[in-house]
Design a protein around this motif. Structure first.
Motif, PDB file in Angstrom:
ATOM      1  N   GLU A   1       0.681 -39.555 -15.972  1.00  0.00           N
ATOM      2  CA  GLU A   1       1.036 -39.079 -17.306  1.00  0.00           C
ATOM      3  C   GLU A   1       1.987 -37.890 -17.195  1.00  0.00           C
ATOM      4  OE1 GLU A   1      -2.349 -38.192 -19.679  1.00  0.00           O
ATOM      5  OE2 GLU A   1      -3.409 -40.041 -19.168  1.00  0.00           O
TER       6      GLU A   1
ATOM      7  N   THR B   1       3.997 -35.227 -19.874  1.00  0.00           N
ATOM      8  CA  THR B   1       4.202 -34.751 -21.235  1.00  0.00           C
ATOM      9  C   THR B   1       5.144 -33.562 -21.192  1.00  0.00           C
ATOM     10  OG1 THR B   1       1.940 -35.413 -21.802  1.00  0.00           O
ATOM     11  CG2 THR B   1       3.081 -33.974 -23.349  1.00  0.00           C
TER      12      THR B   1
ATOM     13  N   TYR C   1       6.820 -30.346 -23.130  1.00  0.00           N
ATOM     14  CA  TYR C   1       6.748 -29.391 -24.232  1.00  0.00           C
ATOM     15  C   TYR C   1       8.014 -28.540 -24.226  1.00  0.00           C
ATOM     16  CZ  TYR C   1       1.803 -30.662 -24.162  1.00  0.00           C
ATOM     17  OH  TYR C   1       0.627 -31.355 -24.184  1.00  0.00           O
TER      18      TYR C   1
END
Length: 728
Positions: free
Chosen positions: A396, A398, A400
């Motif tokens: 995973e 992600t 930001y």
């Protein structure tokens, strides 16, 4: 069926329900905290009881995950916050702490604010000078140190000093330089700090400098290994143990150390060596043993010879940052992860095994498949001989950045702390607050002056954050009315006792919109039984129905820390108990709220709140309840006392309940509360008192009581409320 529903009749005036409205429990306020503030909470709405007062509160922290600018940097040209260290909660009643090194010294986050001082309580006849002597750990320069501390505490003369109980010692009284390394050692509860010139230690009371023992080195890294402290400098690696320093790694091709990390699972120290790569040290276990060194270079798969930061993940894998990417040691070989056109600045690992990577283009959160439970199981079943690309398919990633949380893309350092993550950015210190689950419980004995057995109120609720979507909540609100005395008919003198109760259960949801707006919804199902235990052949006075609340919450209205709330509660159809032709409306209510944080300091927090609750039940010309979409305004325009113009407006306004209160919190540990409730319709004037204890970051207890100050019967006088809030 002519009944004398004694407890319900007594309870309704105490709650000022509109004539003819039913389901008292829908209007029973909850939470000993809010009830200690005059029953006001619509605009505060920052704990699990927000599900009653205003479900829009679930859209914001601490109930919901959120991004927050914690401390603005004075300049964006260079990293103001240079290093970070944290103290995790090591027990149920302990509190987490965070220290940050800056270009000007140290700041500490106390759970609410950043402070530039350490508080010392004077004991006995001790003077400020005595406390300063202990704090700085030396007599040298004590006069100047004392002068600075008195100026910092605004102590101008002997009279001022005689009233001082707590002295604020500036962190930079001793350590004034840029912080180049910082480490909290949980085993001994000591804070180690490195600067360009020296190493310092703070034991909670006093500072100690090791410039004489270690020498004037630029401290670049600190790492803890049991009773040992590893110290990286620009001129060698040192080990501190039992009060002695020993230089290590003289065999390394470079003595400039950039970073250190200890692998507890493998009992190895990894060292980022400027111009040489990543070194691995297996420390000797006895005086007759030898340190074993190995060096990983670009020939072994390391991206380049200038690693800047190191981290060990939950599986014991080693990660090193480089200018344009990462080197990953999977305990068998080195792999590379490139960040093209980007600069990687820092790396850290959180308690869930996720890897946080700070770059010039935001932050990446990477959860390797092997760090998850399913991934570890699959790896064991597959065996190490199979193709490793299969391991990575469920990794995973992600990202930001300034478009989804951060205020800027440039991030210099990252540090997970429990469920939170802290970021040193070009704009200052930012925080990603991963909200806790909250579990709340509440109890009160109703109308104690009447001494009615089994007349009590219970509430329980739980909130569950759902990442960027907001927060869900589930609750149950229950009232036992005790025994109800009933006469069977006009000729009978015999009395029959019935048990009466109501229960309301449901769920809430709140989500956030831009510009600090929150929207919330509560859906409630209720069951009211006013004649439990009725004899055979008698009609049971029971009903079942539904209602819902809609609320909005605006944070920082016009000015910072001023919140505004608007809620329409108990929207739903009317109910009947026995005769279908006789319907009672449920207590449709407008709720307006304001809250303002008057004071927000390191040790003190003071907030004032105000609510206005206006029930808007309205009957048509035939005496039937109007639907909510007309009752919500007709009841306001046509108040029960009538009147025209200003008189009608005043009568309408005074038909509602006014609630005001305040809360003062000291050191995020003790809360004192008071409030006032005025209800002209219900003839209530009450002063509320309350207090709370925050025993840790996880547990809070609250208490509140009522003092009647009006000219009525005061049936709620002395009523006590108890509440508990548990975060996990």
């Amino acid at each position: 069926m002519r009944k004398s529903l004694l407890s319900a009749v007594l309870l309704a005036p105490a709650l000022a329900l509109a004539a003819g409205s039913a389901i008292i429990t829908l209007e029973m306020p909850v939470g000993a905290r809010q009830l200690g503030m005059g029953e006001a909470g619509a605009a505060l709405a920052d704990d699990a009881t927000a599900m009653y007062y205003n479900p829009a509160g679930l859209a914001f922290g601490p109930l919901s995950d959120e991004w927050k600018m914690s401390y603005e940097a004075p300049s964006a040209n260079a990293p103001y916050f240079t290093k970070m260290a944290s103290r995790a909660k090591n027990g149920f009643f302990s509190k987490s702490e965070l220290w940050a090194g800056t270009a000007e010294g140290i700041l500490k986050f106390d759970g609410e604010q950043w402070v530039d001082y350490h508080s010392v309580t004077l004991q006995g006849n001790a003077k400020v000078r005595d406390a300063v002597r202990v704090y700085v750990g030396t007599e040298r320069g004590i006069d100047e140190y004392t002068r600075q501390v008195k100026a910092f505490n605004d102590i101008k003369n002997a009279d001022d000093e005689s009233h001082v109980v707590e002295v604020k010692m500036p962190w930079n009284l001793v350590v004034k330089d840029t912080i180049t390394a910082i480490l909290y050692e949980s085993r001994t509860e000591k804070l180690w700090v490195g600067t360009p010139k020296a190493l310092y230690r703070f034991d909670g009371k006093a500072w100690k400098s090791y410039e004489t023992e270690l020498g004037a080195h630029r401290i670049t890294a600190l790492e803890n290994q049991g009773a040992s402290l590893w110290i990286g400098t620009d001129n060698g690696l040192f080990l501190y143990r039992n009060g002695e320093f020993e230089q290590k790694g003289k065999v390394l091709p470079s003595q400039k150390i950039n970073a250190l990390v200890w692998s507890e699972s493998r009992k190895e120290l990894f060292v980022a060596v400027e111009g040489a790569g990543v070194a691995r040290l297996v420390p000797k276990k006895s005086v007759n043993d030898k340190d074993r060194w190995s060096l990983f270079t670009d020939e072994d798969g390391v991206m380049d010879l200038n690693p800047k930061a190191l981290a060990v993940d939950s599986s014991g894998h080693v990660w090193a940052t480089h200018k344009e990417g990462l080197s990953h040691f999977n305990l068998r070989k080195w792999e590379q992860v490139r960040f093209e056109g980007n600069t990687v600045n820092d790396i850290s690992v959180d308690q869930k095994g996720a890897i946080w990577i700070a770059t010039d283009k935001g932050v990446w959160r990477h959860l390797p498949d092997y760090a998850t439970a399913s991934g570890r199981k699959a790896e064991l079943e597959r065996g190490v001989a199979e193709d490793e690309t299969k391991v990575k398919k469920d990794d995973e990633w992600t990202h930001y950045h300034s478009g989804n949380g951060l205020s800027t893309n440039k991030v210099w350092a990252v540090l997970p702390q429990g469920n939170d993550v802290w970021f040193s950015t070009a704009n200052g210190m930012e925080q990603y607050k991963d909200a806790d689950y909250q579990l709340t419980a509440f109890y009160e004995k109703l109308l104690p002056i009447l001494n009615i057995p089994d007349l009590y109120h219970l509430f329980g609720g739980m909130t569950i954050p759902v990442s960027e979507w907001g927060t869900l909540g589930f609750f149950v609100n229950f009232v036992s009315f005790g025994s109800t005395v009933v006469s069977g008919d006009l000729e009978a003198d015999d009395l029959v006792a019935y048990n009466s109760s109501e229960i309301v259960g449901g769920f809430s949801y709140g989500t956030r919109f831009p510009n600090d707006w929150g929207l919330g919804l509560s859906i409630k199902l209720f069951y009211s039984d006013l004649s439990s235990g009725a004899s055979a052949g008698e009609d049971e006075a029971t009903t079942f129905g539904y209602a819902f609340d809609v609320g909005v919450l605006k944070k920082n209205l016009f000015v910072d820390h001023l919140n505004f709330a608007l809620v329409l509660a108990n929207i739903g159809p009317s109910v009947y108990y026995v005769d279908k032709t006789i319907e009672d409306p449920i207590p449709l209510t407008w709720r307006l709220g304001l809250s303002y944080e008057l004071l927000s300091m390191a040790d003190y927090k003071w907030v004032v709140v105000a609510d206005y609750n206006r029930e808007v039940v309205y009957d048509d010309d035939k005496g039937n309840p109007e639907p909510f979409y007309t009752a919500c305004w007709k009841s306001i325009v046509n108040p029960e006392r009538g009147g025209d113009g200003l008189t009608a407006a005043k009568n309408s306004l005074m038909q509602g309940v006014f609630n005001v209160g305040t809360e003062f919190i000291y050191s995020n540990t003790i809360a004192l509360r008071t409030g006032y409730l005025y209800d002209q319709t219900g003839k209530r004037q009450e002063v509320d008192f309350g207090f709370g204890f925050m025993l840790s970051d996880m547990l809070q207890f609250d208490f509140a009581t009522i003092k009647d100050v009006g000219d009525n019967d005061g049936v709620r006088d002395g009523q006590m409320r108890f509440g508990m809030l548990f975060k996990f």
